[in-house]
Design a protein around this motif. Structure first.
Motif, PDB file in Angstrom:
ATOM      1  N   GLU A 183       0.925  -1.252   0.099  1.00 39.90           N
ATOM      2  CA  GLU A 183      -0.167  -0.245   0.390  1.00 39.90           C
ATOM      3  C   GLU A 183       1.308   1.358   0.496  1.00 39.90           C
ATOM      4  N   LYS A 184       2.142   1.372   0.779  1.00 38.55           N
ATOM      5  CA  LYS A 184       2.300   2.789   1.090  1.00 38.55           C
ATOM      6  C   LYS A 184       3.755   2.479  -0.644  1.00 38.55           C
ATOM      7  N   SER A 185       3.746   1.704  -0.520  1.00 39.02           N
ATOM      8  CA  SER A 185       5.235   1.781  -2.491  1.00 39.02           C
ATOM      9  C   SER A 185       3.245   1.995  -3.083  1.00 39.02           C
ATOM     10  N   ASP A 186       2.403   1.547  -3.608  1.00 39.02           N
ATOM     11  CA  ASP A 186       1.668   2.058  -4.360  1.00 39.02           C
ATOM     12  C   ASP A 186       1.589   3.012  -4.316  1.00 39.02           C
ATOM     13  N   ARG A 187       1.773   3.942  -3.610  1.00 35.48           N
ATOM     14  CA  ARG A 187       0.765   4.880  -2.568  1.00 35.48           C
ATOM     15  C   ARG A 187       2.664   6.114  -3.268  1.00 35.48           C
ATOM     16  N   ALA A 188       3.604   5.925  -3.288  1.00 37.24           N
ATOM     17  CA  ALA A 188       4.681   6.480  -3.442  1.00 37.24           C
ATOM     18  C   ALA A 188       5.192   6.335  -4.913  1.00 37.24           C
ATOM     19  N   VAL A 189       4.908   4.916  -6.000  1.00 39.09           N
ATOM     20  CA  VAL A 189       4.826   5.311  -6.906  1.00 39.09           C
ATOM     21  C   VAL A 189       3.481   5.934  -7.817  1.00 39.09           C
ATOM     22  N   GLY A 190       2.575   6.095  -7.259  1.00 36.02           N
ATOM     23  CA  GLY A 190       1.693   7.120  -7.327  1.00 36.02           C
ATOM     24  C   GLY A 190       1.625   8.824  -7.475  1.00 36.02           C
ATOM     25  N   LEU A 191       2.117   9.343  -6.000  1.00 37.20           N
ATOM     26  CA  LEU A 191       2.597  10.327  -6.178  1.00 37.20           C
ATOM     27  C   LEU A 191       3.631  10.998  -7.314  1.00 37.20           C
ATOM     28  N   PHE A 192       4.985   9.425  -7.818  1.00 29.52           N
ATOM     29  CA  PHE A 192       6.151   9.810  -9.015  1.00 29.52           C
ATOM     30  C   PHE A 192       5.316  10.166  -9.823  1.00 29.52           C
ATOM     31  N   MET A 193       4.001   9.599 -10.107  1.00 25.43           N
ATOM     32  CA  MET A 193       3.584   9.345 -11.905  1.00 25.43           C
ATOM     33  C   MET A 193       2.778  10.508 -11.818  1.00 25.43           C
ATOM     34  N   ASP A 194       2.397  11.043 -10.702  1.00 26.60           N
ATOM     35  CA  ASP A 194       1.688  12.248 -10.629  1.00 26.60           C
ATOM     36  C   ASP A 194       2.570  13.431 -10.704  1.00 26.60           C
ATOM     37  N   GLY A 195       3.763  13.301 -10.450  1.00 22.62           N
ATOM     38  CA  GLY A 195       4.609  14.338 -10.923  1.00 22.62           C
ATOM     39  C   GLY A 195       5.272  14.920  -9.519  1.00 22.62           C
ATOM     40  N   LYS A 196       4.970  14.438  -8.572  1.00 22.86           N
ATOM     41  CA  LYS A 196       5.581  15.169  -7.113  1.00 22.86           C
ATOM     42  C   LYS A 196       6.582  13.801  -6.294  1.00 22.86           C
ATOM     43  N   LEU A 197       7.789  14.844  -6.940  1.00 25.31           N
ATOM     44  CA  LEU A 197       9.323  13.964  -6.576  1.00 25.31           C
ATOM     45  C   LEU A 197       8.950  13.664  -5.509  1.00 25.31           C
ATOM     46  N   ALA A 198       9.234  15.305  -4.789  1.00 25.22           N
ATOM     47  CA  ALA A 198       9.570  15.963  -3.013  1.00 25.22           C
ATOM     48  C   ALA A 198       8.593  14.122  -2.421  1.00 25.22           C
ATOM     49  N   GLU A 199       7.168  14.810  -2.584  1.00 24.18           N
ATOM     50  CA  GLU A 199       6.181  13.801  -2.015  1.00 24.18           C
ATOM     51  C   GLU A 199       6.482  11.877  -1.702  1.00 24.18           C
ATOM     52  N   ALA A 200       7.349  11.999  -3.421  1.00 23.09           N
ATOM     53  CA  ALA A 200       7.386  10.479  -3.669  1.00 23.09           C
ATOM     54  C   ALA A 200       8.477  10.182  -2.821  1.00 23.09           C
ATOM     55  N   GLY A 201       9.263  11.026  -2.731  1.00 19.95           N
ATOM     56  CA  GLY A 201      10.875  10.156  -2.256  1.00 19.95           C
ATOM     57  C   GLY A 201      10.486  10.181  -0.526  1.00 19.95           C
ATOM     58  N   GLU A 202       9.943  10.747   0.485  1.00 18.31           N
ATOM     59  CA  GLU A 202       9.817  11.453   0.878  1.00 18.31           C
ATOM     60  C   GLU A 202       8.754   9.388   1.811  1.00 18.31           C
ATOM     61  N   GLU A 203       7.678   9.926   0.911  1.00 21.16           N
ATOM     62  CA  GLU A 203       6.731   8.227   1.190  1.00 21.16           C
ATOM     63  C   GLU A 203       7.555   6.597   1.132  1.00 21.16           C
ATOM     64  N   LEU A 204       8.964   7.129  -0.500  1.00 22.78           N
ATOM     65  CA  LEU A 204       9.768   6.112   0.107  1.00 22.78           C
ATOM     66  C   LEU A 204      10.901   5.602   1.439  1.00 22.78           C
ATOM     67  N   ARG A 205      10.941   6.860   1.750  1.00 24.97           N
ATOM     68  CA  ARG A 205      11.645   7.354   2.147  1.00 24.97           C
ATOM     69  C   ARG A 205      11.239   5.952   3.804  1.00 24.97           C
ATOM     70  N   ARG A 206       9.954   6.339   4.448  1.00 28.73           N
ATOM     71  CA  ARG A 206       9.414   5.722   5.405  1.00 28.73           C
ATOM     72  C   ARG A 206       9.066   4.408   5.268  1.00 28.73           C
ATOM     73  N   LEU A 207       8.824   3.611   3.231  1.00 29.45           N
ATOM     74  CA  LEU A 207       8.601   2.350   3.670  1.00 29.45           C
ATOM     75  C   LEU A 207       9.654   1.299   4.152  1.00 29.45           C
ATOM     76  N   GLN A 208       8.884   0.875   4.765  1.00 30.81           N
ATOM     77  CA  GLN A 208       9.315  -0.149   5.865  1.00 30.81           C
ATOM     78  C   GLN A 208       8.894  -0.939   5.930  1.00 30.81           C
ATOM     79  N   PRO A 209       9.015  -2.814   5.169  1.00 23.36           N
ATOM     80  CA  PRO A 209      10.177  -3.097   5.252  1.00 23.36           C
ATOM     81  C   PRO A 209      10.577  -2.202   3.424  1.00 23.36           C
ATOM     82  N   PRO A 210      11.844  -2.400   2.748  1.00 21.82           N
ATOM     83  CA  PRO A 210      11.829  -1.994   1.813  1.00 21.82           C
ATOM     84  C   PRO A 210      11.046  -2.749   0.647  1.00 21.82           C
ATOM     85  N   MET A 211      10.062  -2.246  -0.592  1.00 25.64           N
ATOM     86  CA  MET A 211       9.695  -3.035  -1.734  1.00 25.64           C
ATOM     87  C   MET A 211      10.397  -3.255  -2.761  1.00 25.64           C
ATOM     88  N   GLY A 212      11.937  -3.116  -2.969  1.00 26.15           N
ATOM     89  CA  GLY A 212      12.198  -2.760  -4.511  1.00 26.15           C
ATOM     90  C   GLY A 212      12.115  -1.251  -5.063  1.00 26.15           C
TER      91      GLY A 212
END
Length: 212
Positions: A183-212
């Motif tokens: 769920e967290k990974s999908d949210r980060a990817v969605g932000l990235f696809m919407d061009g919200k790179l900073a928000e996507a990066g922050e979401e990915l940094r909070r992603l535990q455990p890493p999903m690739g």
């Protein structure tokens, strides 16, 4: 090397054929297979994804048991799956020298997806057609698959990005933990696809455990 190949290719081929797949050939340490010929397989996309799931689960089991010895260590596997129309039959110089196989764009795409796993840190990459058909199946096995959106990826040999998905296989991870990670990974990817790179990066940094 030959003994390790025997150990890994044998059970993986059995899994492929057990899921109604047609074993085509070994290409070095790779297995090429397809579904739908010479026997029709209506839920071919699902069967391919279940095959990948079972292969990786079996590989993890073999690795945990040290099946390949200390010198080889843990083996890794990448799988690419694409769905679409193909030509199938005896190609080459029949009837003297021929190979019963498949040719077409989707064969090339599946090969590209296998290699693309390395770039996006996944183990099973599928195209959107595969995910849609597999997820829509009424077979109970479809409910046992979990999908993670990887995003639009420009695959080698293509001129336009395509939406790719990972068939998530994490045998050592609990269901609740896995669902939260996806769920967290999908949210980060969605932000990235919407061009919200900073928000996507922050979401990915909070992603535990890493999903690739």
């Amino acid at each position: 090397t030959a003994e390790i190949l025997r150990q890994i290719l044998g059970p993986m081929t059995d899994i492929l054929q057990g899921e109604s797949g047609t074993f085509n050939k070994y290409i070095g340490d790779a297995i090429m297979g397809f579904w739908g010929a010479p026997i029709e397989v209506p839920d071919h996309a699902l069967r391919a994804c279940v095959t990948a799931q079972k292969m990786l689960t079996e590989l993890d089991r073999m690795n945990d048991e040290g099946a390949f010895g200390a010198d080889a260590g843990r083996l890794h596997m990448r799988i690419g799956i694409a769905t679409g129309e193909l030509m199938v039959g005896d190609f080459g110089n029949p009837p003297r020298n021929s190979d019963y196989t498949v040719i077409g764009d989707k064969v090339n795409l599946a090969s590209r997806l296998e290699g693309a796993n390395k770039a996006v840190d996944t183990r099973v990459l599928v195209d959107d057609t595969t995910r849609q058909q597999a997820a829509a199946s009424s077979d109970p096995a479809a409910k046992g698959l979990r999908w993670r959106k990887v995003g639009n990826v420009l695959v080698k040999g293509k001129t336009e990005p395509m939406l790719l998905w990972e068939v998530v296989v994490r045998p050592g991870m609990g269901e609740a933990e896995l669902a939260a990670g996806v769920e967290k990974s999908d949210r980060a990817v969605g932000l990235f696809m919407d061009g919200k790179l900073a928000e996507a990066g922050e979401e990915l940094r909070r992603l535990q455990p890493p999903m690739g």
